[in-house]
Design a protein around this motif. Sequence first.
Motif, PDB file in Angstrom:
ATOM      1  N   ARG A  27       0.802  -1.288  -0.054  1.00  0.00           N
ATOM      2  CA  ARG A  27      -0.053   0.033  -0.155  1.00  0.00           C
ATOM      3  C   ARG A  27       0.952   1.375  -0.063  1.00  0.00           C
ATOM      4  N   ARG A  89      -0.395  -3.455  -7.228  1.00  0.00           N
ATOM      5  CA  ARG A  89      -1.770  -3.130  -7.498  1.00  0.00           C
ATOM      6  C   ARG A  89      -2.723  -4.276  -7.781  1.00  0.00           C
ATOM      7  N   LEU A  92      -3.468  -5.908  -4.202  1.00  0.00           N
ATOM      8  CA  LEU A  92      -4.433  -5.124  -3.350  1.00  0.00           C
ATOM      9  C   LEU A  92      -5.847  -5.256  -4.183  1.00  0.00           C
ATOM     10  N   SER A  93      -6.015  -5.133  -5.623  1.00  0.00           N
ATOM     11  CA  SER A  93      -7.243  -5.377  -6.156  1.00  0.00           C
ATOM     12  C   SER A  93      -7.708  -6.596  -5.852  1.00  0.00           C
ATOM     13  N   LEU A  95      -7.253  -8.620  -3.384  1.00  0.00           N
ATOM     14  CA  LEU A  95      -7.757  -8.793  -1.929  1.00  0.00           C
ATOM     15  C   LEU A  95      -8.825  -7.813  -1.760  1.00  0.00           C
ATOM     16  N   GLU A  96      -9.266  -6.828  -2.431  1.00  0.00           N
ATOM     17  CA  GLU A  96     -10.281  -5.982  -2.162  1.00  0.00           C
ATOM     18  C   GLU A  96     -11.525  -6.756  -2.838  1.00  0.00           C
ATOM     19  N   HIS A  97     -11.153  -7.260  -4.059  1.00  0.00           N
ATOM     20  CA  HIS A  97     -12.352  -8.161  -4.593  1.00  0.00           C
ATOM     21  C   HIS A  97     -12.668  -8.875  -3.698  1.00  0.00           C
ATOM     22  N   VAL A  99     -12.449  -9.477  -0.483  1.00  0.00           N
ATOM     23  CA  VAL A  99     -13.447  -9.100   0.858  1.00  0.00           C
ATOM     24  C   VAL A  99     -14.602  -8.698   0.232  1.00  0.00           C
ATOM     25  N   THR A 100     -14.801  -8.023  -0.815  1.00  0.00           N
ATOM     26  CA  THR A 100     -16.185  -7.541  -1.259  1.00  0.00           C
ATOM     27  C   THR A 100     -17.018  -8.767  -1.527  1.00  0.00           C
ATOM     28  N   ARG A 103     -18.174 -10.364   1.718  1.00  0.00           N
ATOM     29  CA  ARG A 103     -19.193  -9.316   2.322  1.00  0.00           C
ATOM     30  C   ARG A 103     -20.781  -9.842   1.655  1.00  0.00           C
ATOM     31  N   ARG A 114     -16.333   0.723 -10.269  1.00  0.00           N
ATOM     32  CA  ARG A 114     -15.785   1.969 -10.182  1.00  0.00           C
ATOM     33  C   ARG A 114     -15.561   2.619 -11.543  1.00  0.00           C
ATOM     34  N   ARG A 162      -7.153   1.096 -10.474  1.00  0.00           N
ATOM     35  CA  ARG A 162      -8.089   2.140  -9.830  1.00  0.00           C
ATOM     36  C   ARG A 162      -9.257   2.223 -10.208  1.00  0.00           C
TER      37      ARG A 162
END
Length: 232
Positions: A27, A89, A92-93, A95-97, A99-100, A103, A114, A162
């Motif tokens: 990050r 990048r 992290l992308s 990982l975010e995906h 987690v999403t 959820r 985005r 991004r």
Amino acid sequence: MTQQTGPDQQPRVGTALRQGIELRHLRYLVAVADAGTITHAARRMFVTQPTLSQQIRRLEELVGAPLLHRRRTGVRFTAAGRVLLEESRAVLSMLEHGVTRSRQVAGLGRPRLRFVLPPNLPEGLVVRTASRLRSTADAAGVDVEWLEAPLDAEFTPIRQRRADAGLGWLMCSPDALPDPLEVVSVGEFEPEVWIPATAGNADRRTISVDELADMDVVHHHAVPVQPPTTPG
């Protein structure tokens, strides 16, 4: 004196990297790239400049190669740094995906798109496209996050993960776009008048009548233009 190293004593670089590199290092690296300087990146990450510099140096030690060229005007990434930046990048992308999606499975959220809308697009085109996209997203149970940011010919915000998609002008053949970008036509748009980008006063964005009289312009009733496209 030299000492031979047996098979069981070989340095385990992969293990050391897995144990040493943390997500915050990635990050921090991305923040430096986006901010352009370590000082500005530190402000964005809510850490002190010495702390961020120390963490970047630690990351360089773990990788075993310089990642940045530090200059008074900012930083430049080395070849090794550019590779790690791209992979950071991606990590992290992903990982975010992940987690999403977790959820969503738990019933805590909806998919998110985005979408980049460059500030220099015609207002009518933006309104129509945004309205259609919002309706489609609502019907599919998807949330849309609008990002007002420049979108260059290389669609950099999308390639750097991004953003997921964007509205822009395709200035080359669709076959020339790098993977994984895809192009979808969303309709045709014809401006009222095209004039050279270098014309007029750059500071005021104005042009005199005399300059316009001596200039070749293209009126929208005479020549159709290439339709806008949406990479994603």
